[in-house]
Design a protein around this motif. Structure first.
Motif, PDB file in Angstrom:
ATOM      1  N   GLU A  32       0.849  -1.293   0.129  1.00 40.99           N
ATOM      2  CA  GLU A  32      -0.025   0.065  -0.125  1.00 40.99           C
ATOM      3  C   GLU A  32       0.954   1.234  -0.108  1.00 40.99           C
ATOM      4  OE1 GLU A  32      -2.866   0.710   3.055  1.00 40.99           O
ATOM      5  OE2 GLU A  32      -1.288   0.184   4.671  1.00 40.99           O
ATOM      6  N   ILE A  33       0.139   2.244  -0.419  1.00 44.06           N
ATOM      7  CA  ILE A  33       0.938   3.504  -0.125  1.00 44.06           C
ATOM      8  C   ILE A  33       0.127   4.401   1.034  1.00 44.06           C
ATOM      9  CG2 ILE A  33       1.273   5.756  -1.084  1.00 44.06           C
ATOM     10  CD1 ILE A  33       1.228   5.050  -4.093  1.00 44.06           C
ATOM     11  N   TYR A  34       1.190   4.551   2.002  1.00 40.73           N
ATOM     12  CA  TYR A  34       0.612   5.042   3.334  1.00 40.73           C
ATOM     13  C   TYR A  34       1.183   6.580   3.534  1.00 40.73           C
ATOM     14  CZ  TYR A  34      -0.808   4.618   8.237  1.00 40.73           C
ATOM     15  OH  TYR A  34      -1.641   4.361   9.274  1.00 40.73           O
ATOM     16  N   GLY A  35       0.213   7.511   3.935  1.00 43.46           N
ATOM     17  CA  GLY A  35       0.535   8.824   4.099  1.00 43.46           C
ATOM     18  C   GLY A  35       0.585   9.339   5.506  1.00 43.46           C
ATOM     19  N   LEU A  36       1.599   9.761   5.726  1.00 38.21           N
ATOM     20  CA  LEU A  36       1.720  10.457   6.959  1.00 38.21           C
ATOM     21  C   LEU A  36       1.448  12.088   7.045  1.00 38.21           C
ATOM     22  CD1 LEU A  36       4.714   9.028   8.935  1.00 38.21           C
ATOM     23  CD2 LEU A  36       2.220   8.412   9.506  1.00 38.21           C
ATOM     24  N   LEU A  37       0.199  12.679   7.362  1.00 41.44           N
ATOM     25  CA  LEU A  37      -0.027  14.018   7.176  1.00 41.44           C
ATOM     26  C   LEU A  37       0.029  14.878   8.244  1.00 41.44           C
ATOM     27  CD1 LEU A  37      -1.622  16.064   4.986  1.00 41.44           C
ATOM     28  CD2 LEU A  37      -3.607  15.137   5.814  1.00 41.44           C
ATOM     29  N   GLY A  38       0.718  15.970   8.321  1.00 45.27           N
ATOM     30  CA  GLY A  38       0.894  16.807   9.455  1.00 45.27           C
ATOM     31  C   GLY A  38       1.421  17.982   9.233  1.00 45.27           C
ATOM     32  N   PRO A  39       1.218  19.109   9.944  1.00 43.56           N
ATOM     33  CA  PRO A  39       1.954  20.141   9.757  1.00 43.56           C
ATOM     34  C   PRO A  39       3.498  20.242   9.929  1.00 43.56           C
ATOM     35  CG  PRO A  39       0.647  20.415  12.009  1.00 43.56           C
ATOM     36  CD  PRO A  39       0.455  19.005  11.415  1.00 43.56           C
ATOM     37  N   ASN A  40       4.021  21.401   9.884  1.00 40.43           N
ATOM     38  CA  ASN A  40       5.701  21.378  10.231  1.00 40.43           C
ATOM     39  C   ASN A  40       5.827  21.029  11.619  1.00 40.43           C
ATOM     40  OD1 ASN A  40       5.763  24.242   7.950  1.00 40.43           O
ATOM     41  ND2 ASN A  40       6.676  22.218   7.997  1.00 40.43           N
ATOM     42  N   GLY A  41       6.607  20.170  12.177  1.00 38.17           N
ATOM     43  CA  GLY A  41       7.175  19.931  13.572  1.00 38.17           C
ATOM     44  C   GLY A  41       6.227  18.678  14.034  1.00 38.17           C
ATOM     45  N   ALA A  42       5.180  18.129  13.222  1.00 39.65           N
ATOM     46  CA  ALA A  42       4.481  17.145  13.870  1.00 39.65           C
ATOM     47  C   ALA A  42       4.929  15.936  14.144  1.00 39.65           C
ATOM     48  CB  ALA A  42       3.537  16.841  12.623  1.00 39.65           C
ATOM     49  N   GLY A  43       6.284  15.707  13.680  1.00 37.88           N
ATOM     50  CA  GLY A  43       7.128  14.492  14.049  1.00 37.88           C
ATOM     51  C   GLY A  43       7.018  13.593  12.772  1.00 37.88           C
ATOM     52  N   LYS A  44       6.855  14.174  11.421  1.00 35.48           N
ATOM     53  CA  LYS A  44       6.907  13.084  10.398  1.00 35.48           C
ATOM     54  C   LYS A  44       8.394  12.687  10.110  1.00 35.48           C
ATOM     55  CE  LYS A  44       5.255  16.399   7.591  1.00 35.48           C
ATOM     56  NZ  LYS A  44       5.005  17.391   8.745  1.00 35.48           N
ATOM     57  N   THR A  45       9.210  13.476  10.037  1.00 38.76           N
ATOM     58  CA  THR A  45      10.701  13.159   9.827  1.00 38.76           C
ATOM     59  C   THR A  45      11.292  12.281  10.886  1.00 38.76           C
ATOM     60  OG1 THR A  45      11.178  15.139   8.310  1.00 38.76           O
ATOM     61  CG2 THR A  45      12.976  13.988   9.130  1.00 38.76           C
ATOM     62  N   THR A  46      10.846  12.654  12.103  1.00 36.66           N
ATOM     63  CA  THR A  46      11.498  11.992  13.157  1.00 36.66           C
ATOM     64  C   THR A  46      11.092  10.419  13.125  1.00 36.66           C
ATOM     65  OG1 THR A  46      11.483  14.006  14.478  1.00 36.66           O
ATOM     66  CG2 THR A  46      11.948  11.952  15.737  1.00 36.66           C
ATOM     67  N   GLU A 184       3.125   0.772  -8.702  1.00 37.42           N
ATOM     68  CA  GLU A 184       2.523  -0.391  -9.305  1.00 37.42           C
ATOM     69  C   GLU A 184       3.661  -1.138 -10.130  1.00 37.42           C
ATOM     70  OE1 GLU A 184      -0.230   1.480 -12.321  1.00 37.42           O
ATOM     71  OE2 GLU A 184      -1.130   2.447 -10.685  1.00 37.42           O
ATOM     72  N   LYS A 185       4.771  -0.620 -10.770  1.00 35.49           N
ATOM     73  CA  LYS A 185       5.556  -1.407 -11.673  1.00 35.49           C
ATOM     74  C   LYS A 185       6.524  -2.298 -10.777  1.00 35.49           C
ATOM     75  CE  LYS A 185       4.251  -0.034 -15.801  1.00 35.49           C
ATOM     76  NZ  LYS A 185       4.523   1.514 -16.195  1.00 35.49           N
ATOM     77  N   LEU A 186       6.850  -1.510  -9.635  1.00 36.00           N
ATOM     78  CA  LEU A 186       8.058  -2.255  -8.826  1.00 36.00           C
ATOM     79  C   LEU A 186       7.420  -2.931  -7.487  1.00 36.00           C
ATOM     80  CD1 LEU A 186      10.593   0.447  -8.775  1.00 36.00           C
ATOM     81  CD2 LEU A 186      10.402  -1.316 -10.519  1.00 36.00           C
ATOM     82  N   ASN A 187       5.958  -2.799  -7.295  1.00 38.41           N
ATOM     83  CA  ASN A 187       5.400  -3.395  -6.559  1.00 38.41           C
ATOM     84  C   ASN A 187       6.212  -3.175  -5.040  1.00 38.41           C
ATOM     85  OD1 ASN A 187       3.310  -5.001  -5.532  1.00 38.41           O
ATOM     86  ND2 ASN A 187       4.331  -7.033  -5.918  1.00 38.41           N
ATOM     87  N   VAL A 188       6.488  -1.826  -4.899  1.00 33.30           N
ATOM     88  CA  VAL A 188       6.864  -1.546  -3.357  1.00 33.30           C
ATOM     89  C   VAL A 188       5.970  -1.172  -2.644  1.00 33.30           C
ATOM     90  CG1 VAL A 188       9.278  -1.180  -4.005  1.00 33.30           C
ATOM     91  CG2 VAL A 188       7.544   0.502  -4.452  1.00 33.30           C
ATOM     92  N   THR A 189       6.183  -1.361  -1.317  1.00 31.90           N
ATOM     93  CA  THR A 189       5.232  -0.773  -0.338  1.00 31.90           C
ATOM     94  C   THR A 189       5.663   0.829  -0.155  1.00 31.90           C
ATOM     95  OG1 THR A 189       4.999  -2.649   0.840  1.00 31.90           O
ATOM     96  CG2 THR A 189       4.373  -0.479   2.077  1.00 31.90           C
ATOM     97  N   ILE A 190       4.939   1.935  -0.109  1.00 27.94           N
ATOM     98  CA  ILE A 190       5.312   3.240   0.080  1.00 27.94           C
ATOM     99  C   ILE A 190       4.819   3.846   1.322  1.00 27.94           C
ATOM    100  CG2 ILE A 190       5.406   5.539  -0.982  1.00 27.94           C
ATOM    101  CD1 ILE A 190       5.667   3.937  -3.703  1.00 27.94           C
ATOM    102  N   ILE A 191       5.758   4.231   2.140  1.00 32.01           N
ATOM    103  CA  ILE A 191       5.165   5.384   3.199  1.00 32.01           C
ATOM    104  C   ILE A 191       5.891   6.671   2.836  1.00 32.01           C
ATOM    105  CG2 ILE A 191       7.163   4.307   4.637  1.00 32.01           C
ATOM    106  CD1 ILE A 191       5.139   4.987   6.906  1.00 32.01           C
ATOM    107  N   ASP A 205      -3.059   5.070   0.036  1.00 33.23           N
ATOM    108  CA  ASP A 205      -4.393   4.225   0.152  1.00 33.23           C
ATOM    109  C   ASP A 205      -5.032   4.558   1.593  1.00 33.23           C
ATOM    110  OD1 ASP A 205      -4.237   2.861  -2.339  1.00 33.23           O
ATOM    111  OD2 ASP A 205      -2.228   2.070  -1.377  1.00 33.23           O
ATOM    112  N   ARG A 206      -4.204   4.707   2.347  1.00 35.73           N
ATOM    113  CA  ARG A 206      -4.564   5.070   3.913  1.00 35.73           C
ATOM    114  C   ARG A 206      -3.886   6.326   4.368  1.00 35.73           C
ATOM    115  NH1 ARG A 206      -4.669   0.885   8.037  1.00 35.73           N
ATOM    116  NH2 ARG A 206      -2.819   0.254   6.959  1.00 35.73           N
ATOM    117  N   ILE A 207      -4.183   7.008   5.258  1.00 36.60           N
ATOM    118  CA  ILE A 207      -3.509   8.290   5.785  1.00 36.60           C
ATOM    119  C   ILE A 207      -3.880   8.334   7.271  1.00 36.60           C
ATOM    120  CG2 ILE A 207      -3.913  10.660   5.858  1.00 36.60           C
ATOM    121  CD1 ILE A 207      -5.478  10.471   3.134  1.00 36.60           C
ATOM    122  N   SER A 208      -2.582   8.562   7.916  1.00 37.44           N
ATOM    123  CA  SER A 208      -2.611   8.905   9.687  1.00 37.44           C
ATOM    124  C   SER A 208      -2.691  10.465   9.568  1.00 37.44           C
ATOM    125  CB  SER A 208      -1.441   8.203  10.437  1.00 37.44           C
ATOM    126  OG  SER A 208      -2.157   6.693  10.489  1.00 37.44           O
TER     127      SER A 208
END
Ligand SMILES: Nc1ncnc2c1ncn2[C@@H]1O[C@H](COP(=O)(O)OP(=O)(O)OP(=O)(O)O)[C@@H](O)[C@H]1O
Ligand SMILES: [Mg+2]
Length: 331
Positions: A32-46, A184-191, A205-208
């Motif tokens: 799946e493609i999984y998205g971490l959505l958040g503003p600056n400083g939310a802790g995504k990169t960490t 699709e072509k490489l069939n990888v999981t993406i976050i 596909d899903r979002i936190s």
């Protein structure tokens, strides 16, 4: 089925007190493609840094591709590709040379590396540019190169930290196509992480939604939108007083004044309700000068859960930060 990523109360505290990531629990399914959505400083990169074993958690655990990020970090690294938020390609090398250098770093035999690189260049339309120096690349080309640099060793899971930061709107949506192609072509999981609502809406596909290091809500973009009840109808009238009449219509679930002679209302389902509302307007001879109907968007989901508008976080400050990051890497 094994989860691609599974975290358990993953926590990072900087300097003894700053909780950058606060007991984070997510699971990512294979493919799946999984998205971490958040503003600056939310802790995504960490979060990404912990999952890619570049910084240890303060507490909590996570498994990536079935391996523990602390006890089996070398195994984790073999299974993942990382495209960090800051640009990493060497500007004084050609695109192809950058890819070859990374391949050598992973000890990939030259013939195999050549084959993989050709394929990856094709996937992101960089074949023509491969023999040019990276310093001459446009922002979009550069990001595409970064994207495939993370893929030369054929990882199962790809981490994309802000894949379109600093790109203009058109280049951004092109980048989304490339990311989809790759999945699709490489069939990888993406976050991927992003503070663009449209981006996670278009790709994931899903979002936190995360803020202050915590997951506020997780779901598909449709599920998140469905949690908001009601469609928004806004009306403006020529004559003062008409807005009081419309407010008496029985099926509004929420009513707010919205400036002179103007009201904003919510109905359960605008598709079903509109014919009756129009009848009501005509029976009561209301002079509507403007009317808009809006289905809930991810923007509102974000607003609902974080209490603030994500666009505020994208203001000039963020742009300056982006430029700063780019300069820092170029030096
Ligand atoms: N190495 C560090 N040392 C101390 N504090 C840090 C460090 N890295 C990040 N932080 C802080 O941790 C918090 C989360 O930062 P992080 O970079 O993970 O957020 P982010 O969601 O990626 O933000 P952005 O959208 O700006 O990339 C912020 O308050 C940040 O200032
Ligand atoms: Mg970040």
């Amino acid at each position: 089925m094994m989860k691609a990523i599974e975290t358990k109360d993953l926590t990072k505290i900087y300097g003894g007190h700053l909780k950058a990531v606060d007991a984070l629990n997510i699971d990512v399914e294979e493919g799946e493609i999984y998205g971490l959505l958040g503003p600056n400083g939310a802790g995504k990169t960490t979060t990404i840094k912990m999952l890619t074993t570049s910084t240890p958690p303060t507490s909590g655990t996570a498994k990536v591709a079935g391996y523990d990020i602390i006890r089996e970090s070398l195994k984790v690294r073999r299974e993942i590709g990382v495209v960090p938020q800051d640009l990493t390609a060497d500007e004084d090398l050609k695109g192809y040379e950058n890819l070859m250098m990374v391949s050598q770093f992973y000890d990939i035999p030259t013939a195999k590396a050549r084959e993989t690189i050709e394929r990856l260049l094709g996937l992101v339309d960089l074949k023509e540019a491969a023999d040019r120096y990276v310093r001459g690349y446009s922002g979009g080309m550069r990001k595409r190169l970064e994207l495939i640099i993370g893929l030369v060793h054929d990882p199962k899971i790809l981490f994309l930290d802000e894949p379109t930061l600093g790109l203009d709107v058109t280049t951004r949506s092109q980048m989304w196509d490339y990311v989809r192609q790759i999945q699709e072509k490489l069939n990888v999981t993406i976050i991927l992480t992003s503070h663009y609502l449209e981006e996670v809406d278009a790709l994931a596909d899903r979002i936190s939604i995360i803020d202050h290091g915590k997951v506020l809500v997780t779901g598909t973009s449709n599920e998140l939108k469905a949690k908001l009840k009601g469609d928004i109808i806004q009306m403006t009238f020529r004559t003062q007083g008409d807005e009081d009449t419309i407010k008496k219509y029985p099926n509004f679930i929420e009513i707010k004044d919205n400036g002179p002679n103007s009201v904003r209302m919510k109905v359960q389902n605008s598709d079903e309700e509109l014919p009756d509302i129009i009848k009501y307007i005509s029976e009561n001879k209301l002079a509507v000068t403007k009317m808009t109907v809006q289905k809930p968007s991810l923007d509102e989901v974000f607003l609902e859960y974080t209490g603030k508008d994500i666009r505020v976080e994208e203001s000039p400050g963020d742009f300056r930060k982006t430029m700063f990051n780019m300069r820092r890497v170029r030096k």
